[in-house]
Design a protein around this motif. Structure first.
Motif, mmCIF file in Angstrom:
data_model
loop_
_atom_site.group_PDB
_atom_site.id
_atom_site.type_symbol
_atom_site.label_atom_id
_atom_site.label_comp_id
_atom_site.label_asym_id
_atom_site.label_seq_id
_atom_site.Cartn_x
_atom_site.Cartn_y
_atom_site.Cartn_z
ATOM 1 N N PRO A 33 -5.646 4.444 -7.719
ATOM 2 C CA PRO A 33 -4.524 4.623 -6.796
ATOM 3 C C PRO A 33 -4.297 3.368 -5.956
ATOM 4 O O PRO A 33 -5.232 2.656 -5.617
ATOM 5 C CB PRO A 33 -4.962 5.798 -5.922
ATOM 6 N N LEU A 34 -3.045 3.133 -5.661
ATOM 7 C CA LEU A 34 -2.634 1.911 -4.984
ATOM 8 C C LEU A 34 -2.794 2.040 -3.476
ATOM 9 O O LEU A 34 -2.327 3.002 -2.870
ATOM 10 C CB LEU A 34 -1.163 1.647 -5.341
ATOM 11 N N ASN A 35 -3.472 1.084 -2.881
ATOM 12 C CA ASN A 35 -3.566 1.000 -1.424
ATOM 13 C C ASN A 35 -2.528 -0.011 -0.930
ATOM 14 O O ASN A 35 -2.794 -1.213 -0.845
ATOM 15 C CB ASN A 35 -4.970 0.565 -0.985
ATOM 16 N N ARG A 36 -1.326 0.483 -0.654
ATOM 17 C CA ARG A 36 -0.262 -0.415 -0.219
ATOM 18 C C ARG A 36 -0.658 -1.126 1.080
ATOM 19 O O ARG A 36 -1.189 -0.518 1.994
ATOM 20 C CB ARG A 36 1.023 0.370 0.021
ATOM 21 N N GLY A 37 -0.357 -2.398 1.104
ATOM 22 C CA GLY A 37 -0.648 -3.162 2.303
ATOM 23 C C GLY A 37 -2.079 -3.644 2.388
ATOM 24 O O GLY A 37 -2.451 -4.294 3.362
ATOM 25 N N ILE A 38 -2.889 -3.338 1.397
ATOM 26 C CA ILE A 38 -4.270 -3.840 1.374
ATOM 27 C C ILE A 38 -4.437 -4.788 0.189
ATOM 28 O O ILE A 38 -4.452 -6.007 0.346
ATOM 29 C CB ILE A 38 -5.291 -2.688 1.335
ATOM 30 N N GLU A 39 -4.542 -4.252 -1.049
ATOM 31 C CA GLU A 39 -4.696 -5.147 -2.197
ATOM 32 C C GLU A 39 -3.387 -5.837 -2.563
ATOM 33 O O GLU A 39 -3.399 -6.923 -3.143
ATOM 34 C CB GLU A 39 -5.177 -4.382 -3.443
ATOM 35 N N ILE A 40 -2.280 -5.198 -2.242
ATOM 36 C CA ILE A 40 -0.996 -5.664 -2.728
ATOM 37 C C ILE A 40 0.093 -5.261 -1.735
ATOM 38 O O ILE A 40 0.008 -4.189 -1.121
ATOM 39 C CB ILE A 40 -0.745 -5.054 -4.134
ATOM 40 N N THR A 41 1.072 -6.101 -1.546
ATOM 41 C CA THR A 41 2.162 -5.762 -0.622
ATOM 42 C C THR A 41 3.177 -4.861 -1.325
ATOM 43 O O THR A 41 3.305 -4.899 -2.554
ATOM 44 C CB THR A 41 2.882 -7.031 -0.133
ATOM 45 N N PRO A 42 3.924 -4.062 -0.564
ATOM 46 C CA PRO A 42 4.951 -3.211 -1.182
ATOM 47 C C PRO A 42 5.986 -4.009 -1.962
ATOM 48 O O PRO A 42 6.486 -3.543 -2.993
ATOM 49 C CB PRO A 42 5.585 -2.500 0.025
ATOM 50 N N GLU A 43 6.313 -5.219 -1.509
ATOM 51 C CA GLU A 43 7.309 -6.036 -2.194
ATOM 52 C C GLU A 43 6.870 -6.404 -3.605
ATOM 53 O O GLU A 43 7.690 -6.444 -4.536
ATOM 54 C CB GLU A 43 7.580 -7.319 -1.398
ATOM 55 N N VAL A 44 5.575 -6.646 -3.788
ATOM 56 C CA VAL A 44 5.054 -6.960 -5.117
ATOM 57 C C VAL A 44 4.900 -5.678 -5.937
ATOM 58 O O VAL A 44 5.264 -5.625 -7.117
ATOM 59 C CB VAL A 44 3.707 -7.703 -5.024
ATOM 60 N N ALA A 45 4.365 -4.629 -5.313
ATOM 61 C CA ALA A 45 4.134 -3.375 -6.021
ATOM 62 C C ALA A 45 5.428 -2.780 -6.577
ATOM 63 O O ALA A 45 5.427 -2.155 -7.650
ATOM 64 C CB ALA A 45 3.455 -2.369 -5.100
ATOM 65 N N ASP A 46 6.530 -2.964 -5.853
ATOM 66 C CA ASP A 46 7.814 -2.396 -6.262
ATOM 67 C C ASP A 46 8.753 -3.429 -6.865
ATOM 68 O O ASP A 46 9.904 -3.110 -7.173
ATOM 69 C CB ASP A 46 8.497 -1.734 -5.058
ATOM 70 N N GLY A 47 8.280 -4.646 -7.035
ATOM 71 C CA GLY A 47 9.139 -5.728 -7.490
ATOM 72 C C GLY A 47 9.299 -5.772 -9.002
ATOM 73 O O GLY A 47 8.681 -5.004 -9.746
ATOM 74 N N PRO A 48 10.112 -6.698 -9.492
ATOM 75 C CA PRO A 48 10.413 -6.779 -10.931
ATOM 76 C C PRO A 48 9.237 -7.191 -11.796
ATOM 77 O O PRO A 48 9.247 -6.940 -13.009
ATOM 78 C CB PRO A 48 11.531 -7.828 -10.984
ATOM 79 N N GLN A 49 8.236 -7.817 -11.207
ATOM 80 C CA GLN A 49 7.066 -8.219 -11.987
ATOM 81 C C GLN A 49 6.027 -7.109 -12.107
ATOM 82 O O GLN A 49 5.086 -7.208 -12.887
ATOM 83 C CB GLN A 49 6.419 -9.459 -11.348
ATOM 84 N N SER A 50 6.200 -6.038 -11.358
ATOM 85 C CA SER A 50 5.230 -4.943 -11.345
ATOM 86 C C SER A 50 5.371 -4.057 -12.576
ATOM 87 O O SER A 50 6.476 -3.668 -12.964
ATOM 88 C CB SER A 50 5.411 -4.102 -10.084
ATOM 89 N N CYS A 51 4.238 -3.729 -13.170
ATOM 90 C CA CYS A 51 4.182 -2.817 -14.324
ATOM 91 C C CYS A 51 3.406 -1.548 -13.989
ATOM 92 O O CYS A 51 2.945 -0.840 -14.887
ATOM 93 C CB CYS A 51 3.513 -3.509 -15.506
#
Length: 350
Positions: free
Chosen positions: A270-288
């Protein structure tokens, strides 16, 4: 050439041909996820036992959904309801489950090697759904499937893995799988989470692995970035505060600019937003990340089908990338009991 799998316990023993075969079979089940009606009958009459002795949400639901879409019945054992909590041994629990006559066992356990232990005492196929810090082979398979979809290949890529690699079975499975296709790995995180012995993970296959401790160096020229969850449940002596981790290792938009422009981002959840990864990256076009979840069902459908139905029906599956066909829903699967019982590892047959 067809590949027959008795159990699915780890990726490390499998070769590139076997791994490609599994990925190609998963491709067929990806097509089913796009259909309005996703239900098949290929495992109708079969029962899949889900024995999760360690808490799980994503993997358990994914395997359960895969079984349901293949038409199989399910038996569920979860950590909080396990008889192990009452003092029963793992072997007794496994024998009890076996006495209920499932056709395949999917098992997660906090102890490395527990699924292999169960497989030695059972006459049904066993799938490792994650064991301790050893491997999470179905996660490695779905990650490779996702990479192949986005990049067009899993060969000769630069893979960066960030975070708590020491405790990560996901990292190990990815290294064992992708390393067989010429991928190079950069491991990055706090020094205590990236011990020197990790460089030896790919020694047998000649996989190149390097350790760095600055995220900016780790992301340079990366094709794939795998961000790992900070596993607080496995940390007995945290080496770094969350604030320091965010400052030094969080995957952000600015830091991703050091990777290749077409680099992709994975996270096993499960994703820990704001810890391992920012929301902008997690929801961005490069995210799979969401593609990984969808592909997880396809990969696990393929595994259940191949192990429970046998190789006769596997031959009927359309293999190879670009296939738009679906498995034959009217097939009459071969019983898992028809498979040779003395074969614990992969068996190739012409």
């Amino acid at each position: 050439m067809t590949h027959r799998f008795r159990d699915f316990l780890a990726l490390e023993p499998l070769n590139a041909d076997e791994l490609t075969f599994l990925l190609d079979q998963s491709k067929s089940f990806q097509e089913i996820q796009r259909h309005p009606l996703k239900k098949l009958a290929v495992l109708r009459g079969k029962t899949v036992a889900l024995a999760f002795f360690e808490t799980s949400t994503r993997t358990r639901i994914s395997f359960g959904t895969a079984a349901s879409r293949l038409g199989a019945d399910q038996m569920n054992l979860q950590a909080e309801a396990s008889s192990l909590k009452k003092g029963e041994s793992l072997l007794d629990t496994v024998h009890t489950l076996d006495a209920m006559k499932p056709d395949i066992l999917v098992m997660r356990h906090a102890s490395s090697g527990a699924p292999a232990f169960a497989a030695r005492h059972l006459d049904i196929p066993v799938i490792n759904a994650g064991d301790g810090t050893h491997e999470h082979p179905s996660q490695g398979l779905l990650d490779a499937l996702t990479i192949r979809d986005r990049k067009g290949t899993i060969e000769n890529l630069n893979i960066t893995i960030l975070g708590d690699i020491k405790h990560s079975r996901v990292a190990r499975s990815n290294i064992h799988l992708l390393g067989k296709f010429g991928c190079k790995f950069t491991l990055c995180g706090p020094s205590i989470w990236v011990p020197r012995e990790l460089e030896q993970l790919g020694a047998a296959s000649g996989t190149k692995i390097r350790r760095v401790f600055k995220i900016e160096d780790a992301l340079e020229d990366a094709d794939v970035v795998l961000a790992l969850r900070v596993q607080n449940e496995r940390l007995y002596e945290p080496s770094i505060s969350l604030n320091d981790y965010i400052l030094l290792y969080q995957l952000s938009v600015d830091r991703m600019k050091r990777a290749k422009p077409d680099a992709i981002v994975l996270h096993p959840g499960p994703l820990n937003r704001g810890i391992e990864i920012t929301p902008e990256v997690a929801d961005g076009p490069q995210s799979c990340i969401l593609e990984q979840v969808t592909n997880g069902i396809a990969a696990r459908m393929a595994l259940l089908f191949l192990l429970a139905a046998g190789s006769a029906e596997a031959d009927a599956l359309p293999a190879g990338e670009g296939s738009s066909s679906s498995p034959n829903a009217s097939a009459s699967p071969q019983s898992a009991g028809d498979q040779p019982r003395n074969r614990r590892s992969t068996d190739k047959r012409e």
